[in-house]
Design an enzyme around this catalytic site. Structure first.
Site, short mmCIF file in Angstrom:
data_model
loop_
_atom_site.label_atom_id
_atom_site.label_comp_id
_atom_site.label_asym_id
_atom_site.label_seq_id
_atom_site.Cartn_x
_atom_site.Cartn_y
_atom_site.Cartn_z
N ASN A 89 8.84 4.15 3.61
CA ASN A 89 8.93 3.76 5.02
C ASN A 89 10.29 3.14 5.29
O ASN A 89 10.95 2.65 4.37
CB ASN A 89 7.89 2.68 5.36
CG ASN A 89 6.47 3.14 5.20
OD1 ASN A 89 5.87 2.96 4.15
ND2 ASN A 89 5.93 3.73 6.23
N HIS B 120 8.86 7.25 8.02
CA HIS B 120 9.45 7.28 6.67
C HIS B 120 10.93 7.62 6.83
O HIS B 120 11.35 8.21 7.82
CB HIS B 120 8.70 8.29 5.79
CG HIS B 120 7.36 7.75 5.34
ND1 HIS B 120 7.19 7.16 4.11
CD2 HIS B 120 6.17 7.65 5.98
CE1 HIS B 120 5.93 6.75 4.01
NE2 HIS B 120 5.29 7.03 5.12
N ARG C 164 0.83 -1.21 0.00
CA ARG C 164 0.00 0.00 0.00
C ARG C 164 0.87 1.26 0.00
O ARG C 164 1.05 1.91 -1.02
CB ARG C 164 -0.96 -0.03 1.21
CG ARG C 164 -2.11 0.96 1.12
CD ARG C 164 -1.74 2.38 1.48
NE ARG C 164 -1.24 2.52 2.86
CZ ARG C 164 -0.70 3.64 3.33
NH1 ARG C 164 -0.58 4.70 2.55
NH2 ARG C 164 -0.24 3.71 4.56
N ASP C 165 1.46 1.59 1.14
CA ASP C 165 2.26 2.83 1.21
C ASP C 165 3.40 2.74 0.19
O ASP C 165 3.79 3.74 -0.43
CB ASP C 165 2.84 2.97 2.63
CG ASP C 165 3.14 4.41 3.01
OD1 ASP C 165 3.37 5.22 2.12
OD2 ASP C 165 3.17 4.71 4.22
N HIS D 159 5.35 4.72 12.62
CA HIS D 159 5.30 4.67 11.15
C HIS D 159 6.27 5.73 10.65
O HIS D 159 5.89 6.89 10.41
CB HIS D 159 3.85 4.96 10.73
CG HIS D 159 3.58 4.97 9.26
ND1 HIS D 159 2.85 3.99 8.63
CD2 HIS D 159 3.90 5.86 8.29
CE1 HIS D 159 2.74 4.28 7.35
NE2 HIS D 159 3.37 5.41 7.11
N CYS E 197 4.30 9.18 0.34
CA CYS E 197 2.92 9.64 0.18
C CYS E 197 2.86 10.63 -0.97
O CYS E 197 3.58 11.63 -0.97
CB CYS E 197 2.40 10.30 1.45
SG CYS E 197 0.74 10.96 1.25
P1 HMG Z 1 -12.97 14.42 -3.07
O1 HMG Z 1 -12.68 14.67 -4.50
O2 HMG Z 1 -12.84 15.56 -2.10
O3 HMG Z 1 -14.37 13.76 -2.78
O4 HMG Z 1 -12.11 13.20 -2.59
P2 HMG Z 1 -15.76 13.77 -3.35
O5 HMG Z 1 -16.54 13.18 -2.23
O6 HMG Z 1 -16.12 15.13 -3.86
O7 HMG Z 1 -15.69 12.73 -4.57
C1 HMG Z 1 -15.07 13.01 -5.78
C2 HMG Z 1 -15.00 11.75 -6.61
O8 HMG Z 1 -14.26 10.75 -5.89
C3 HMG Z 1 -16.38 11.13 -6.89
O9 HMG Z 1 -16.29 10.50 -8.16
C4 HMG Z 1 -16.49 10.05 -5.85
O10 HMG Z 1 -17.32 8.99 -6.24
C5 HMG Z 1 -15.06 9.57 -5.75
P3 HMG Z 1 -16.87 11.19 -9.49
O11 HMG Z 1 -18.34 11.37 -9.20
O12 HMG Z 1 -16.16 12.52 -9.61
O13 HMG Z 1 -16.54 10.22 -10.57
N1 HMG Z 1 -14.78 8.99 -4.43
C6 HMG Z 1 -14.27 7.76 -4.29
N2 HMG Z 1 -13.88 6.82 -5.16
C7 HMG Z 1 -13.40 5.68 -4.67
N3 HMG Z 1 -13.29 5.44 -3.34
C8 HMG Z 1 -13.66 6.34 -2.45
C9 HMG Z 1 -14.18 7.57 -2.90
N4 HMG Z 1 -14.64 8.67 -2.28
C10 HMG Z 1 -15.00 9.53 -3.24
N5 HMG Z 1 -13.53 6.10 -1.13
C11 HMG Z 1 -11.18 11.55 -1.13
C12 HMG Z 1 -12.07 12.78 -1.24
C13 HMG Z 1 -10.94 11.32 0.32
C14 HMG Z 1 -11.91 10.39 -1.75
C15 HMG Z 1 -9.86 11.82 -1.91
O14 HMG Z 1 -9.28 12.99 -1.45
C16 HMG Z 1 -8.90 10.68 -1.78
O15 HMG Z 1 -9.11 9.60 -2.30
N6 HMG Z 1 -7.79 10.86 -1.03
C17 HMG Z 1 -6.88 9.77 -0.75
C18 HMG Z 1 -5.49 10.25 -0.66
C19 HMG Z 1 -4.57 9.08 -0.38
O16 HMG Z 1 -4.89 7.92 -0.59
N7 HMG Z 1 -3.36 9.42 0.12
C20 HMG Z 1 -2.34 8.45 0.42
C21 HMG Z 1 -2.61 7.64 1.64
S1 HMG Z 1 -2.33 8.50 3.17
C22 HMG Z 1 -0.64 8.18 3.53
O17 HMG Z 1 0.05 7.66 2.70
C23 HMG Z 1 -0.15 8.53 4.90
C24 HMG Z 1 0.06 7.28 5.80
O18 HMG Z 1 0.93 6.34 5.19
C25 HMG Z 1 0.64 7.71 7.16
C26 HMG Z 1 1.90 8.60 7.07
O19 HMG Z 1 2.85 8.24 6.35
O20 HMG Z 1 1.89 9.62 7.76
C27 HMG Z 1 -1.27 6.57 6.07
MG MG Z 2 3.09 6.50 5.21
#
Ligand code: HMG
Ligand code: MG
Length: 319
Positions: free
Chosen positions: A253, A213, A19-20, A211, A244
């Site tokens: 990580n 990085h 994933r990450d 966690h 990320c």
């Molecule tokens: P948005 O654009 O603000 O949301 O996204 P929306 O509600 O307006 O939806 C827009 C579109 O997204 C729509 O589709 C929804 O259906 C779709 P359209 O009608 O335009 O075709 N949508 C989705 N599709 C699939 N699955 C869903 C979903 N929700 C809405 N769940 C949202 C908001 C949160 C979805 C977006 O900002 C997003 O996906 N963000 C994810 C970012 C991400 O994955 N970042 C990396 C992971 S975090 C990380 O790595 C940190 C961590 O490792 C810890 C650390 O290192 O500190 C965990």
């Molecule tokens: Mg991370």
């Protein structure tokens, strides 16, 4: 062996590679390649593996096949598959895909949370409350990720008190564990120790994971005070994959191979077979066409093949 770290000798690794790791790789692995990665990681002894994310496929295309992937994975045995969930739509998809554990994710800082999931920290906690309740009603474990525990790429340094306060809020929602994320890997002992101490004043070590990085090469060093303070859950990524996409400049990580090697040296157990893990790290690096980001992995790979290691590039040369 003398025990340098006091307390429980067993450490649980939560494998982040699929994933990450893969979320930030330019090359996309196919579903059979992802399945092979995960089955190899499980065969090396890892029992908690984060395999995907139910997020917008437009935002993170590498995770778009998470449901199909989960349908292909073997379900017998002790391995627990986790996935990230940002909202109700994600939770519904995760339930449908029969994940064992969901990870809700927010941060200490509004700047990063907005860039990552489009809302501020407070709003994210309000959004998560019913999601935790629903997941728990269905017997799905909920992990809470807390990013930017040291600093935010948009808002600057984070105060230890702030980390403790948001971590407590996540715990109060019903998360069984809080993963403390140094998202951009900027922490040193000088900032990590006060952060850990502030959080541990409020939350027992058994409910925490770290966690880290490894952007600045400090992650392994920063694990030591976490271990000394009783934290026994470590997030890591095979071959040091990842980062990320919404944290500019963040690299992967801490490598799982480095963590297992460190813990073996401290006489602590992980249940992970290092040779098998290192071979998987080498294999996935080759699939991605990138150097192996784990020094331990490179060293073990060189020993296996009788090559020398080029520490800068991670390439092996015939001797
Ligand atoms: P948005 O654009 O603000 O949301 O996204 P929306 O509600 O307006 O939806 C827009 C579109 O997204 C729509 O589709 C929804 O259906 C779709 P359209 O009608 O335009 O075709 N949508 C989705 N599709 C699939 N699955 C869903 C979903 N929700 C809405 N769940 C949202 C908001 C949160 C979805 C977006 O900002 C997003 O996906 N963000 C994810 C970012 C991400 O994955 N970042 C990396 C992971 S975090 C990380 O790595 C940190 C961590 O490792 C810890 C650390 O290192 O500190 C965990
Ligand atoms: Mg991370």
């Amino acid at each position: 062996m003398t025990h340098i770290i006091e307390g429980d000798d067993r450490v649980s690794l939560v494998e982040m590679g699929p994933r990450d790791g893969l979320q930030n790789e330019a090359v996309r692995l196919t579903l059979p390649q992802k399945r092979e990665l995960i089955t190899r990681l499980a065969a090396s002894g890892l029992q908690r593996i984060e395999v995907g994310a139910f997020v917008s496929p437009r935002r993170v295309p590498q995770m778009a096949d998470s449901a199909e992937l989960l349908a292909m994975l073997p379900r017998q045995g002790p391995v627990r598959y986790g996935a990230l969930v940002p909202n109700l739509q994600g939770l519904q998809a995760a339930i449908q895909a029969r994940v064992d554990e969901i990870g809700l994710f927010t941060a200490c800082s509004d700047g990063f949370t907005r860039a990552n999931i489009g809302i501020g920290v407070e709003e994210s906690l309000v959004r998560f409350a019913p999601l935790v309740a629903e997941a728990r009603r269905l017997g799905i474990k909920v992990r809470g990720y807390l990013s930017t525990v040291i600093a935010c790429p948009f808002d600057g340094p984070t105060s230890p008190k702030r980390v403790a306060a948001v971590a407590e809020r996540l715990l109060d929602l019903g998360c069984h564990e809080i993963s403390l994320g140094d998202t951009t890997g900027v922490g040193t002992l000088g900032t990590v120790v006060p952060m850990l101490d502030a959080v541990l004043r409020e939350i027992p070590a058994g409910r925490l994971a770290v966690h880290f990085h490894d952007t600045y090469g400090q992650a392994l060093t920063n694990l030591i005070p976490a271990l000394e303070r009783g934290i026994r859950t470590i997030d890591s990524s095979v071959a040091g994959l990842g980062g990320c996409p919404y944290a500019p400049g963040a690299s992967g990580n801490v490598a799982s191979e480095e963590v297992v090697y460190l813990l073996q040296g401290l006489g602590m157990s992980t249940g992970v077979k290092l040779d098998a893990l290192a071979a998987t790290g080498q294999w996935v690096s080759e699939q991605l066409g990138r150097p192996n980001g784990s020094r331990v992995g490179r060293a073990l790979s060189a020993r296996r093949t009788g090559h020398t290691v080029d520490a800068q590039e991670g390439n092996c040369h015939a001797t």
